[in-house]
Scaffold this motif. Sequence first.
Motif, PDB file in Angstrom:
ATOM      1  N   VAL A 266       0.841  -1.203   0.000  1.00 52.02           N
ATOM      2  CA  VAL A 266       0.000   0.000   0.000  1.00 52.02           C
ATOM      3  C   VAL A 266       0.877   1.254   0.000  1.00 52.02           C
ATOM      4  O   VAL A 266       0.590   2.222  -0.713  1.00 52.02           O
ATOM      5  N   ALA A 267       1.954   1.242   0.791  1.00 51.77           N
ATOM      6  CA  ALA A 267       2.869   2.389   0.825  1.00 51.77           C
ATOM      7  C   ALA A 267       3.511   2.605  -0.544  1.00 51.77           C
ATOM      8  O   ALA A 267       3.635   3.749  -1.013  1.00 51.77           O
ATOM      9  N   THR A 268       3.913   1.516  -1.198  1.00 46.93           N
ATOM     10  CA  THR A 268       4.517   1.626  -2.527  1.00 46.93           C
ATOM     11  C   THR A 268       3.514   2.168  -3.535  1.00 46.93           C
ATOM     12  O   THR A 268       3.851   3.005  -4.394  1.00 46.93           O
ATOM     13  N   ALA A 269       2.261   1.719  -3.435  1.00 47.64           N
ATOM     14  CA  ALA A 269       1.218   2.230  -4.334  1.00 47.64           C
ATOM     15  C   ALA A 269       1.000   3.724  -4.129  1.00 47.64           C
ATOM     16  O   ALA A 269       0.792   4.475  -5.097  1.00 47.64           O
ATOM     17  N   SER A 270       1.054   4.178  -2.875  1.00 44.31           N
ATOM     18  CA  SER A 270       0.900   5.604  -2.598  1.00 44.31           C
ATOM     19  C   SER A 270       2.019   6.405  -3.254  1.00 44.31           C
ATOM     20  O   SER A 270       1.775   7.455  -3.863  1.00 44.31           O
ATOM     21  N   LEU A 271       3.253   5.915  -3.137  1.00 45.72           N
ATOM     22  CA  LEU A 271       4.380   6.612  -3.755  1.00 45.72           C
ATOM     23  C   LEU A 271       4.249   6.625  -5.277  1.00 45.72           C
ATOM     24  O   LEU A 271       4.575   7.627  -5.935  1.00 45.72           O
ATOM     25  N   ALA A 272       3.759   5.520  -5.844  1.00 48.71           N
ATOM     26  CA  ALA A 272       3.567   5.463  -7.292  1.00 48.71           C
ATOM     27  C   ALA A 272       2.515   6.465  -7.743  1.00 48.71           C
ATOM     28  O   ALA A 272       2.664   7.131  -8.778  1.00 48.71           O
ATOM     29  N   LEU A 273       1.433   6.593  -6.972  1.00 48.89           N
ATOM     30  CA  LEU A 273       0.396   7.566  -7.306  1.00 48.89           C
ATOM     31  C   LEU A 273       0.922   8.996  -7.204  1.00 48.89           C
ATOM     32  O   LEU A 273       0.561   9.863  -8.009  1.00 48.89           O
ATOM     33  N   THR A 274       1.772   9.249  -6.212  1.00 46.27           N
ATOM     34  CA  THR A 274       2.375  10.577  -6.094  1.00 46.27           C
ATOM     35  C   THR A 274       3.235  10.887  -7.309  1.00 46.27           C
ATOM     36  O   THR A 274       3.194  11.999  -7.850  1.00 46.27           O
ATOM     37  N   ALA A 275       4.014   9.896  -7.753  1.00 39.92           N
ATOM     38  CA  ALA A 275       4.837  10.089  -8.956  1.00 39.92           C
ATOM     39  C   ALA A 275       3.964  10.343 -10.180  1.00 39.92           C
ATOM     40  O   ALA A 275       4.284  11.182 -11.032  1.00 39.92           O
ATOM     41  N   LEU A 276       2.838   9.620 -10.283  1.00 41.90           N
ATOM     42  CA  LEU A 276       1.915   9.836 -11.389  1.00 41.90           C
ATOM     43  C   LEU A 276       1.354  11.255 -11.371  1.00 41.90           C
ATOM     44  O   LEU A 276       1.254  11.919 -12.421  1.00 41.90           O
ATOM     45  N   CYS A 277       1.001  11.737 -10.180  1.00 45.08           N
ATOM     46  CA  CYS A 277       0.483  13.106 -10.063  1.00 45.08           C
ATOM     47  C   CYS A 277       1.532  14.132 -10.464  1.00 45.08           C
ATOM     48  O   CYS A 277       1.216  15.140 -11.118  1.00 45.08           O
ATOM     49  N   LEU A 278       2.770  13.876 -10.096  1.00 44.85           N
ATOM     50  CA  LEU A 278       3.843  14.778 -10.508  1.00 44.85           C
ATOM     51  C   LEU A 278       3.939  14.817 -12.032  1.00 44.85           C
ATOM     52  O   LEU A 278       4.087  15.894 -12.631  1.00 44.85           O
ATOM     53  N   GLY A 279       3.824  13.649 -12.655  1.00 44.49           N
ATOM     54  CA  GLY A 279       3.852  13.605 -14.114  1.00 44.49           C
ATOM     55  C   GLY A 279       2.698  14.382 -14.736  1.00 44.49           C
ATOM     56  O   GLY A 279       2.883  15.083 -15.741  1.00 44.49           O
ATOM     57  N   LEU A 280       1.505  14.266 -14.146  1.00 38.73           N
ATOM     58  CA  LEU A 280       0.349  15.002 -14.657  1.00 38.73           C
ATOM     59  C   LEU A 280       0.552  16.508 -14.548  1.00 38.73           C
ATOM     60  O   LEU A 280       0.185  17.266 -15.452  1.00 38.73           O
ATOM     61  N   LEU A 281       1.134  16.938 -13.437  1.00 42.45           N
ATOM     62  CA  LEU A 281       1.360  18.368 -13.250  1.00 42.45           C
ATOM     63  C   LEU A 281       2.407  18.899 -14.233  1.00 42.45           C
ATOM     64  O   LEU A 281       2.265  20.004 -14.768  1.00 42.45           O
ATOM     65  N   VAL A 282       3.450  18.108 -14.482  1.00 43.06           N
ATOM     66  CA  VAL A 282       4.448  18.511 -15.474  1.00 43.06           C
ATOM     67  C   VAL A 282       3.812  18.578 -16.858  1.00 43.06           C
ATOM     68  O   VAL A 282       4.055  19.517 -17.631  1.00 43.06           O
ATOM     69  N   LEU A 283       2.972  17.578 -17.183  1.00 45.78           N
ATOM     70  CA  LEU A 283       2.286  17.583 -18.473  1.00 45.78           C
ATOM     71  C   LEU A 283       1.382  18.803 -18.609  1.00 45.78           C
ATOM     72  O   LEU A 283       1.327  19.441 -19.673  1.00 45.78           O
ATOM     73  N   TRP A 284       0.671  19.143 -17.518  1.00 49.61           N
ATOM     74  CA  TRP A 284      -0.172  20.348 -17.562  1.00 49.61           C
ATOM     75  C   TRP A 284       0.663  21.574 -17.870  1.00 49.61           C
ATOM     76  O   TRP A 284       0.294  22.398 -18.723  1.00 49.61           O
ATOM     77  N   ARG A 285       1.792  21.709 -17.198  1.00 51.82           N
ATOM     78  CA  ARG A 285       2.605  22.908 -17.394  1.00 51.82           C
ATOM     79  C   ARG A 285       3.153  22.976 -18.816  1.00 51.82           C
ATOM     80  O   ARG A 285       3.228  24.054 -19.414  1.00 51.82           O
ATOM     81  N   VAL A 286       3.539  21.827 -19.364  1.00 52.58           N
ATOM     82  CA  VAL A 286       4.082  21.812 -20.727  1.00 52.58           C
ATOM     83  C   VAL A 286       3.009  22.164 -21.749  1.00 52.58           C
ATOM     84  O   VAL A 286       3.263  22.893 -22.713  1.00 52.58           O
ATOM     85  N   ARG A 287       1.782  21.686 -21.527  1.00 51.28           N
ATOM     86  CA  ARG A 287       0.733  21.842 -22.536  1.00 51.28           C
ATOM     87  C   ARG A 287      -0.159  23.064 -22.310  1.00 51.28           C
ATOM     88  O   ARG A 287      -0.965  23.409 -23.166  1.00 51.28           O
TER      89      ARG A 287
END
Length: 423
Positions: A266-287
Motif C-alpha cells: 500500500v505504501a509503494t502504491a501511494s508513492l507510485a500515485l504521487t509520482a503519477l500526479c507529478l507527471g500530470l502536473l508537469v504535463l499540464w505545465r508543458v501543454r
Amino acid sequence: MNRLRVTPGPVLALTAIWLTTRALMLWLLAHNSARLLGGGSVSREVWRLYVHWYGVLAHGSFPVHDTLWQYPPGAGAVLLAPGLLPGLTYFQAFVALTLAADALTAAALLRAGTRPGRSQLGAAVWTGGLPLLLHLPLARYDLQVTALAVLSLLAVARSPRAGGVFGALGALVKVWPALVLLGVPRGRPARTAWAWAAAASAACLVPLALLLDHPLSFLREQGGRGVQIESLGGTALNLARHAGWPGRSRYRYGAIELVGPHVQAVATASLALTALCLGLLVLWRVRARHWSEATPYDAALSAVLLFTVTSRVISPQYMIWLIGLAAVCLTSRRTSQRPVAVLILAAAAVSTVAYPMYYQEVVHGTWAGCLLMLVRNGLLTAAAVLSFARLWRAARPASGKAGPPMEPRPGPHRLPERALSVS
C-alpha cells in the motif's frame, strides 16, 4: 492616487469575525483536556515535543536519531523563535507567534481582495474556515508554513523575486510550499521566481548548517514512514480489518500507523500515485496555453491537493494548508477553484469530527471511524480530481477562442504581456 478600493464595512466585519473566532479558538485550547477536544492531545505536541526539540536545537544541533524529527532545517528556526519572546512560557510564546502568523495571513488576503477586480471572499474563507479545525491550528506550526505559502502566491504576480523568496522560506520549513511556484507563467517570471528561490534557499541553509549540527538528519527518518491510519491507504486497510485482515495500529514516527501484511504494498502504491500526479502536473505545465492572474493560485492548490491525497500521511493539520491555498484562489474572480474550496471546507469540518473528537474510533477501526475517514478522504479525493480537471480546462481555452487576458497591474513590476498567453 489610491490604488485600492477599500470598503470599510466588509473589512470591519471580517476583523470582528477574526477576533471573535480566534478568542474562541484560544478558549478551546485552554480547555483542550476535555474528551471531545482530544483529552489534551492537541496541545501536547507543543508543550512536550516542540519544547524537547527546542532544547536540542538551543544546544547547537538538529535532533539526530530521533524518529519524530522529519522536517527540513528551516523548521528549526520556527521552533527556536518562541524563545525570543521574553516573559512567556514556550507554549504561550508559540501560540502568540502562531496567532501573529494567522493575523498576517488574514491581512494579506484582505488587502489582496481590495484591489480592483479582486474579491474579499478569500479573506472570508480563511477567517471563517480555519476555526472549523477548532484549536488545532494554534498548536501546530503548519500555520506559519501556510502563511509563507500564501505570501509567496500573493507576491509572485507583482514581484517574482519576492514570490520566489517566500516560497523558498516555506519549503525550507516544510517542503510542500515549493509547489506554489508551479503555476508561475513560463519565461522570465518563472526564471526569476525559481532563481530567487534557489538563492534564498542557499542563503538560509548555509548559516543553519554552520550554526547547527546534522542539518540533514531528517532525511533518514522521513524515508522510514509507513501508512498513517488517516491516509487513503490507511482507510482501505482499516476497512480490510472488518474483512479479516490481521493488521493492527501502532504509534510510529509520530503518528498512528498500520502494520501487518500488505502494508508495504500500500505504501509503494501511494508513492507510485504521487509520482503519477507529478507527471500530470508537469504535463499540464508543458501543454498549458493560457495564464490568467488566477493560474498560479489554482495550480498551487491543485498540486498540493494531489500530493496530499496520494500521501502515506494525511494528518489533520494538512487541512490548514488547503484552506490557506483555497483562500488565495478566491481572492481572484477568475479562479476555477470555487467548488473545490467548498469541498475543502466540508472536508475540514469532517476532519475535526475525526480528530480530535472521535479519534479513538478511527484508531480502533470501528465502523464509525471508517465512515468518518471515508467521507473526509472522499471529499479530498473529489476535490483533487475536480481541481486538476478545472485547472486543465482553464489553461487550454477552446479552439479559436482566446481566454480572458490577465488584467494589467500598475507599477514597475507588471508582468510582460508574453507571459500572459503562451503559445
